[in-house]
Write a protein that holds these residues in place. Structure first.
Motif, PDB file in Angstrom:
ATOM      1  N   GLY A 194      13.973 -15.797  43.325  1.00  0.00           N
ATOM      2  CA  GLY A 194      13.764 -14.907  42.216  1.00  0.00           C
ATOM      3  C   GLY A 194      12.482 -14.772  41.874  1.00  0.00           C
ATOM      4  O   GLY A 194      11.948 -13.929  40.821  1.00  0.00           O
ATOM      5  N   GLU A 195      11.657 -15.806  42.375  1.00  0.00           N
ATOM      6  CA  GLU A 195      10.252 -15.907  41.737  1.00  0.00           C
ATOM      7  C   GLU A 195       9.547 -14.836  42.162  1.00  0.00           C
ATOM      8  O   GLU A 195       8.718 -14.121  41.424  1.00  0.00           O
ATOM      9  N   ILE A 196       9.543 -14.243  43.567  1.00  0.00           N
ATOM     10  CA  ILE A 196       8.995 -13.034  43.963  1.00  0.00           C
ATOM     11  C   ILE A 196       9.330 -11.755  43.279  1.00  0.00           C
ATOM     12  O   ILE A 196       8.542 -10.892  42.944  1.00  0.00           O
ATOM     13  N   GLU A 197      10.641 -11.692  43.055  1.00  0.00           N
ATOM     14  CA  GLU A 197      10.988 -10.487  42.383  1.00  0.00           C
ATOM     15  C   GLU A 197      10.560 -10.694  40.752  1.00  0.00           C
ATOM     16  O   GLU A 197      10.260  -9.359  40.266  1.00  0.00           O
ATOM     17  N   ARG A 198      10.535 -11.809  40.173  1.00  0.00           N
ATOM     18  CA  ARG A 198       9.708 -11.750  38.993  1.00  0.00           C
ATOM     19  C   ARG A 198       8.260 -11.239  38.823  1.00  0.00           C
ATOM     20  O   ARG A 198       7.919 -10.500  38.048  1.00  0.00           O
ATOM     21  N   PHE A 221       4.289  -6.947  38.136  1.00  0.00           N
ATOM     22  CA  PHE A 221       3.154  -6.299  38.496  1.00  0.00           C
ATOM     23  C   PHE A 221       3.359  -4.688  38.546  1.00  0.00           C
ATOM     24  O   PHE A 221       2.512  -4.076  38.285  1.00  0.00           O
ATOM     25  N   TYR A 222       4.484  -4.368  39.207  1.00  0.00           N
ATOM     26  CA  TYR A 222       4.746  -2.927  39.299  1.00  0.00           C
ATOM     27  C   TYR A 222       5.386  -2.403  37.945  1.00  0.00           C
ATOM     28  O   TYR A 222       5.762  -1.236  37.817  1.00  0.00           O
ATOM     29  N   ASN A 223       5.676  -3.239  36.984  1.00  0.00           N
ATOM     30  CA  ASN A 223       6.148  -2.504  35.593  1.00  0.00           C
ATOM     31  C   ASN A 223       7.401  -1.715  36.027  1.00  0.00           C
ATOM     32  O   ASN A 223       7.674  -1.127  35.081  1.00  0.00           O
ATOM     33  N   THR A 224       8.236  -2.476  36.844  1.00  0.00           N
ATOM     34  CA  THR A 224       9.782  -1.936  37.003  1.00  0.00           C
ATOM     35  C   THR A 224      10.446  -2.860  37.569  1.00  0.00           C
ATOM     36  O   THR A 224       9.926  -4.169  38.324  1.00  0.00           O
ATOM     37  N   ARG A 225      11.692  -3.009  37.466  1.00  0.00           N
ATOM     38  CA  ARG A 225      12.819  -3.935  37.855  1.00  0.00           C
ATOM     39  C   ARG A 225      12.671  -3.728  39.367  1.00  0.00           C
ATOM     40  O   ARG A 225      12.861  -2.793  40.118  1.00  0.00           O
ATOM     41  N   ILE A 226      12.478  -4.977  39.936  1.00  0.00           N
ATOM     42  CA  ILE A 226      12.435  -5.235  41.709  1.00  0.00           C
ATOM     43  C   ILE A 226      13.634  -6.085  42.316  1.00  0.00           C
ATOM     44  O   ILE A 226      13.857  -7.092  41.714  1.00  0.00           O
ATOM     45  N   ASP A 227      14.460  -5.544  42.934  1.00  0.00           N
ATOM     46  CA  ASP A 227      15.383  -6.294  43.558  1.00  0.00           C
ATOM     47  C   ASP A 227      15.250  -6.462  45.019  1.00  0.00           C
ATOM     48  O   ASP A 227      15.204  -5.537  45.953  1.00  0.00           O
ATOM     49  N   LEU A 228      15.047  -7.601  45.691  1.00  0.00           N
ATOM     50  CA  LEU A 228      14.771  -7.963  47.069  1.00  0.00           C
ATOM     51  C   LEU A 228      15.971  -8.374  47.696  1.00  0.00           C
ATOM     52  O   LEU A 228      16.901  -9.052  47.212  1.00  0.00           O
ATOM     53  N   ASP A 229      16.222  -7.826  48.889  1.00  0.00           N
ATOM     54  CA  ASP A 229      17.287  -8.376  49.640  1.00  0.00           C
ATOM     55  C   ASP A 229      17.087  -9.868  50.096  1.00  0.00           C
ATOM     56  O   ASP A 229      18.038 -10.675  50.262  1.00  0.00           O
ATOM     57  N   ASP A 230      15.869 -10.140  50.320  1.00  0.00           N
ATOM     58  CA  ASP A 230      15.094 -11.410  50.751  1.00  0.00           C
ATOM     59  C   ASP A 230      14.657 -12.170  49.560  1.00  0.00           C
ATOM     60  O   ASP A 230      13.682 -11.663  49.114  1.00  0.00           O
ATOM     61  N   LYS A 231      15.202 -12.964  48.798  1.00  0.00           N
ATOM     62  CA  LYS A 231      14.679 -13.604  47.598  1.00  0.00           C
ATOM     63  C   LYS A 231      13.637 -14.568  47.923  1.00  0.00           C
ATOM     64  O   LYS A 231      12.854 -15.210  46.994  1.00  0.00           O
TER      65      LYS A 231
END
Length: 92
Positions: A12-16, A21-31
């Motif tokens: 979850g660190e990268i998603e956070r 950074f992009y000011n929008t919720r990011i959901d990654l398949d690979d956490k």
């Protein structure tokens, strides 16, 4: 073209980071890893600067690739030099 790779051992660190950074919720398949190809290498300067400015808040590593199969680990010690080099190499 330039590539930015981010890896982390903390889920979850990268998603956070990317969500902020992009000011929008990011959901990654690979956490645990993220990679993005930038058509304009100048664009990676912003994410490098943001990474360094907030490095105390996140636990991950960032690598940039400006030349095929050559990766540079972005650290507090070299980030300014990398950004300067990018602007000198790609002055558009």
């Amino acid at each position: 073209m330039a590539t930015v790779n981010i890896t982390s051992t903390k889920s979850g660190e990268i998603e956070r980071f990317l969500s902020k950074f992009y000011n929008t919720r990011i959901d990654l398949d690979d956490k645990f890893k993220w990679s993005h190809i930038y058509q304009n290498p100048i664009e990676i300067a912003e994410i490098i600067g943001t990474f360094i400015d907030n490095s105390d808040d996140y636990f991950f590593t960032m690598w940039v690739c400006l030349d095929k199969n050559i990766y540079i680990n972005v650290t507090e010690n070299n980030a300014d030099m990398i950004i300067k080099y990018i602007y000198e190499r790609y002055p558009y």
